[in-house]
Design a protein around this motif. Structure first.
Motif, PDB file in Angstrom:
ATOM      1  N   LEU B 106       0.835  -1.200   0.000  1.00 18.46           N
ATOM      2  CA  LEU B 106       0.000   0.000   0.000  1.00 18.46           C
ATOM      3  C   LEU B 106       0.872   1.253   0.000  1.00 18.46           C
ATOM      4  CD1 LEU B 106      -3.027   0.429  -0.020  1.00 18.46           C
ATOM      5  CD2 LEU B 106      -2.981   0.621   2.464  1.00 18.46           C
ATOM      6  N   ILE B 107       1.952   1.228   0.777  1.00 15.65           N
ATOM      7  CA  ILE B 107       2.869   2.373   0.835  1.00 15.65           C
ATOM      8  C   ILE B 107       3.465   2.631  -0.552  1.00 15.65           C
ATOM      9  CG2 ILE B 107       5.095   3.168   1.726  1.00 15.65           C
ATOM     10  CD1 ILE B 107       4.389   1.619   4.333  1.00 15.65           C
ATOM     11  N   LEU B 108       3.924   1.578  -1.197  1.00 19.50           N
ATOM     12  CA  LEU B 108       4.519   1.725  -2.529  1.00 19.50           C
ATOM     13  C   LEU B 108       3.490   2.239  -3.520  1.00 19.50           C
ATOM     14  CD1 LEU B 108       6.644  -1.547  -2.617  1.00 19.50           C
ATOM     15  CD2 LEU B 108       7.479   0.811  -2.399  1.00 19.50           C
ATOM     16  N   TRP B 109       2.277   1.689  -3.445  1.00 19.35           N
ATOM     17  CA  TRP B 109       1.252   2.080  -4.408  1.00 19.35           C
ATOM     18  C   TRP B 109       0.855   3.546  -4.217  1.00 19.35           C
ATOM     19  CZ3 TRP B 109      -3.707   3.918  -4.720  1.00 19.35           C
ATOM     20  CH2 TRP B 109      -4.287   3.839  -5.988  1.00 19.35           C
ATOM     21  N   VAL B 110       0.682   3.942  -2.949  1.00 16.73           N
ATOM     22  CA  VAL B 110       0.261   5.324  -2.687  1.00 16.73           C
ATOM     23  C   VAL B 110       1.357   6.301  -3.139  1.00 16.73           C
ATOM     24  CG1 VAL B 110      -0.166   7.018  -0.870  1.00 16.73           C
ATOM     25  CG2 VAL B 110      -1.351   4.830  -0.816  1.00 16.73           C
ATOM     26  N   TYR B 111       2.629   5.950  -2.909  1.00 16.19           N
ATOM     27  CA  TYR B 111       3.701   6.888  -3.222  1.00 16.19           C
ATOM     28  C   TYR B 111       4.010   6.937  -4.722  1.00 16.19           C
ATOM     29  CZ  TYR B 111       8.032   9.511  -2.881  1.00 16.19           C
ATOM     30  OH  TYR B 111       9.003  10.460  -3.025  1.00 16.19           O
ATOM     31  N   TYR B 112       4.058   5.771  -5.373  1.00 20.90           N
ATOM     32  CA  TYR B 112       4.442   5.748  -6.790  1.00 20.90           C
ATOM     33  C   TYR B 112       3.239   5.698  -7.725  1.00 20.90           C
ATOM     34  CZ  TYR B 112       9.093   4.842  -4.969  1.00 20.90           C
ATOM     35  OH  TYR B 112      10.277   4.949  -4.300  1.00 20.90           O
ATOM     36  N   GLY B 113       2.142   5.085  -7.275  1.00 22.24           N
ATOM     37  CA  GLY B 113       1.002   4.886  -8.168  1.00 22.24           C
ATOM     38  C   GLY B 113      -0.025   5.998  -8.109  1.00 22.24           C
ATOM     39  N   LEU B 114      -0.391   6.364  -6.878  1.00 26.02           N
ATOM     40  CA  LEU B 114      -1.482   7.330  -6.706  1.00 26.02           C
ATOM     41  C   LEU B 114      -1.249   8.661  -7.429  1.00 26.02           C
ATOM     42  CD1 LEU B 114      -4.247   7.673  -5.313  1.00 26.02           C
ATOM     43  CD2 LEU B 114      -3.045   8.682  -3.377  1.00 26.02           C
ATOM     44  N   PRO B 115      -0.028   9.233  -7.373  1.00 29.51           N
ATOM     45  CA  PRO B 115       0.191  10.520  -8.053  1.00 29.51           C
ATOM     46  C   PRO B 115      -0.146  10.442  -9.542  1.00 29.51           C
ATOM     47  CG  PRO B 115       2.013  10.045  -6.598  1.00 29.51           C
ATOM     48  CD  PRO B 115       1.166   8.816  -6.630  1.00 29.51           C
ATOM     49  N   GLN B 116       0.126   9.283 -10.156  1.00 37.92           N
ATOM     50  CA  GLN B 116      -0.198   9.141 -11.583  1.00 37.92           C
ATOM     51  C   GLN B 116      -1.689   8.996 -11.811  1.00 37.92           C
ATOM     52  OE1 GLN B 116       1.899   6.346 -14.012  1.00 37.92           O
ATOM     53  NE2 GLN B 116       3.836   6.756 -12.941  1.00 37.92           N
ATOM     54  N   VAL B 117      -2.315   8.175 -10.989  1.00 36.44           N
ATOM     55  CA  VAL B 117      -3.752   7.924 -11.150  1.00 36.44           C
ATOM     56  C   VAL B 117      -4.539   9.208 -10.909  1.00 36.44           C
ATOM     57  CG1 VAL B 117      -5.750   6.688 -10.229  1.00 36.44           C
ATOM     58  CG2 VAL B 117      -3.544   5.523 -10.445  1.00 36.44           C
ATOM     59  N   ALA B 118      -4.208   9.905  -9.796  1.00 37.31           N
ATOM     60  CA  ALA B 118      -5.021  11.047  -9.389  1.00 37.31           C
ATOM     61  C   ALA B 118      -4.444  12.361  -9.905  1.00 37.31           C
ATOM     62  CB  ALA B 118      -5.122  11.078  -7.862  1.00 37.31           C
ATOM     63  N   ASN B 119      -3.317  12.268 -10.590  1.00 36.68           N
ATOM     64  CA  ASN B 119      -2.662  13.458 -11.112  1.00 36.68           C
ATOM     65  C   ASN B 119      -2.388  14.495 -10.010  1.00 36.68           C
ATOM     66  OD1 ASN B 119      -1.416  14.888 -13.073  1.00 36.68           O
ATOM     67  ND2 ASN B 119      -3.297  15.891 -13.825  1.00 36.68           N
ATOM     68  N   ILE B 120      -1.819  14.031  -8.912  1.00 39.28           N
ATOM     69  CA  ILE B 120      -1.438  14.914  -7.825  1.00 39.28           C
ATOM     70  C   ILE B 120       0.014  14.640  -7.474  1.00 39.28           C
ATOM     71  CG2 ILE B 120      -3.665  15.216  -6.671  1.00 39.28           C
ATOM     72  CD1 ILE B 120      -2.736  12.808  -4.840  1.00 39.28           C
ATOM     73  N   SER B 121       0.614  15.570  -6.727  1.00 39.11           N
ATOM     74  CA  SER B 121       1.931  15.250  -6.188  1.00 39.11           C
ATOM     75  C   SER B 121       1.775  15.027  -4.697  1.00 39.11           C
ATOM     76  CB  SER B 121       2.914  16.394  -6.471  1.00 39.11           C
ATOM     77  OG  SER B 121       2.549  17.527  -5.727  1.00 39.11           O
TER      78      SER B 121
END
Ligand code: ADP
Ligand code: MG
Lengths: 250, 257
Positions: B106-121
């Motif tokens: 979950l940590i890896l996904w939130v840090y590397y994945g979420l910014p791309q999916v949600a277009n946020i930093s």
């Protein structure tokens, strides 16, 4: 005993109630006039609690009509607010709020549901605590009181909502014998002040003194309904006779 | 309960002393190099400071995460208590999915994945908070659900009889009682969170574990440095456990219960 007014404030007409496939109330009909005191008795499991719980909307009925205070309890819609229906309820197990002081138990309803100020709610609560004769316990927690005192607090808590009708579900059944009378006294006083009451109780002395109408239930039905004099001296049904014999032996 | 705590405390103390002894004694042998963390030496002292600095983020990360997860957990628990089947399904699905994801993933996904999916930093700290809170919220939801379900239904009926709304019933009657009952469980979750925060080191959070890893790379003394790390977590968690128990005892002494 003052004569009861005749305008019905509670109309229960042909009400049936099921728990799954089990029928707890079978076409029950009962009218209660303004100021009338009704005592309901009957063996355990006969539907006494269910009947009064339908009146204060803790249970939904499946068929028939219940009109309280001019408001029909239509169970297909949202629950009618019990304050607007003006019904107070006293439980066998008191159900006080254990984390709140006696005073806070009494002021919570008035402050949240009736939008009273803290000071007004406090005054109101103290008035009713005096009426049930325990104003000195206002700052204590329920655990610190005796059963009889707790039940009197519960009665005062209901009265703080200034209901027009009070329902009692075996209010003395969970009490030690020496505490029963202090609760019955408060209830008798309430009765003589003209409150409309339905009491489920097996305290037959109290019933004789206070009731305008006696109701005997068995198996989800009202089997016998009469004035106390007739009810105790000459009950019509065999089931009621047997029940009274059993209960009056004690 | 109290006896049980005392026994556990005493055992813990023995364990700590024992561990410290083992480390000290083995320090006498030649293969150990305690100088890297020797407080009497200048480099040792600065190394120790460097390690202990990580405490700040470990605590900040864990406490922030648990605050969020308690709130989210409660919001997820409430539909789980509904009579409405669809609302209960929302609760079940959330809990089952979140519980199934390993925290590290979950940590890896939130840090590397979420910014791309949600277009946020998202920075390392908030990614860590989000992942830890999300993961923990499923457990908090279950704790809250059990706590609320343990409250007698007479309390709801009494609330109804004095005309309280659902929100007021929850806020003034049910939750104050439920929270008292689940405090020990919430304390456990905090301890768990403090330990799991070490995983956030993988995305570069400068907490205890990351600091130790960095020092190992420069000093090449893994045994000594990780031993200090063990002691750091041990001390931290023993302190938190003692606080939780102190709080529990105060609640037990409360005359209301
Ligand atoms: N929530 C419920 N679910 C299923 N059955 C119930 C429930 N409440 C009451 N009953 C049943 O309905 C019948 C009447 O119950 P109740 O009204 O409590 O009786 P009484 O108050 O006269 O002792 C009993 O047989 C009881 O088992
Ligand atoms: Mg009953």
């Amino acid at each position: 005993m003052q004569p009861a007014a005749t305008r019905p404030i509670i109309i229960i007409d042909n009400v049936s109630k099921y728990f799954g496939a089990f029928q707890a109330l079978k076409d029950v009909s009962l009218e209660v006039s303004l100021g009338e005191r009704v005592v309901v008795c009957g063996p355990s499991g006969s539907g006494k609690s269910t009947l009064i719980r339908c009146v204060c909307q803790l249970e939904r009925h499946e068929s028939g009509t219940i009109i309280v205070n001019g408001v029909e309890l239509d169970n297909t819609k949202k629950r009618v607010n019990s304050a607007s229906a003006g019904v107070g309820m006293v439980f066998q197990q008191f159900n006080l709020f254990p984390h709140l002081t006696v005073l806070e138990n009494l002021t919570l309803g008035p402050m949240r549901a009736r939008q009273m100020s803290k000071a007004d709610a406090r005054d109101l609560a103290m008035r009713y605590l005096e009426r049930v004769r325990i104003p000195e316990q206002a700052g204590k927690y329920p655990r610190q009181l005796s059963g009889g005192q707790q039940q009197r607090v519960a009665i005062a808590r209901s009265l703080c909502m200034e209901p027009r009708i009070m329902l009692f579900d075996e209010p003395t059944s969970a009490l030690d014998p020496e505490m029963i009378n202090e609760v019955l006294e408060v209830m008798s006083e309430l009765a003589s002040s003209g409150m409309t009451m339905i009491c489920v109780t097996h305290e037959m002395g109290f019933a004789r003194r206070v009731a305008d109408k006696m109701v005997f239930m068995d198996n989800g039905e009202i089997v016998e309904m009469a004035e106390p004099a007739k009810f105790f001296e000459a009950p019509e049904s065999k089931r009621c006779q047997e029940f009274l014999e059993k209960i009056l032996q004690h | 309960m109290r006896r049980y705590c005392n026994i556990r405390e005493a055992e813990m103390r023995k364990a700590v002393v024992g561990l410290a002894l083992v480390l000290l004694l083995s320090g006498c042998s030649a293969t150990w190099g305690w100088y890297v963390v020797d407080p009497t030496k200048t480099t040792g002292m600065s190394n120790l400071r460097f390690l202990i600095d990580g405490l700040y983020y470990t605590i900040l990360l864990s406490v922030t995460a648990i605050l969020f997860s308690v709130v989210v957990g409660l919001l997820i628990a409430l539909p789980g208590l509904s009579e409405n089947r669809k609302l209960r399904a929302v609760n079940r699905i959330y809990v089952e999915i979140i519980r199934a994801i390993p925290i590290l993933v979950l940590i890896l996904w939130v840090y590397y994945g979420l910014p791309q999916v949600a277009n946020i930093s998202i920075n390392v700290f908030w990614a860590g908070v989000l992942a830890l809170a999300l993961s923990d919220s499923a457990f908090e939801a279950e704790i809250f659900r059990a706590g609320i379900q343990s409250i007698d239904k007479g309390q709801y009926e009494a609330s109804h009889s004095v005309s309280l709304t659902y929100t007021d019933t929850m806020r003034f009657v049910i939750l104050p009682q439920a929270i008292r009952r689940i405090l020990p469980a919430l304390g456990n979750q905090l301890v768990y969170m403090l330990k799991m925060s070490s995983l956030v080191s993988v995305i570069g959070m400068q907490e205890l574990t990351r600091k130790a890893n960095e020092l190992v790379v420069s000093e090449y003394r893994p045994l000594e440095i990780y031993s200090v790390l063990v002691l750091e977590y041990l001390a931290l968690i023993l302190c938190v456990s003692a606080m939780v128990r102190w709080f529990e005892r105060r609640l037990q002494a409360d005359e209301r219960y």
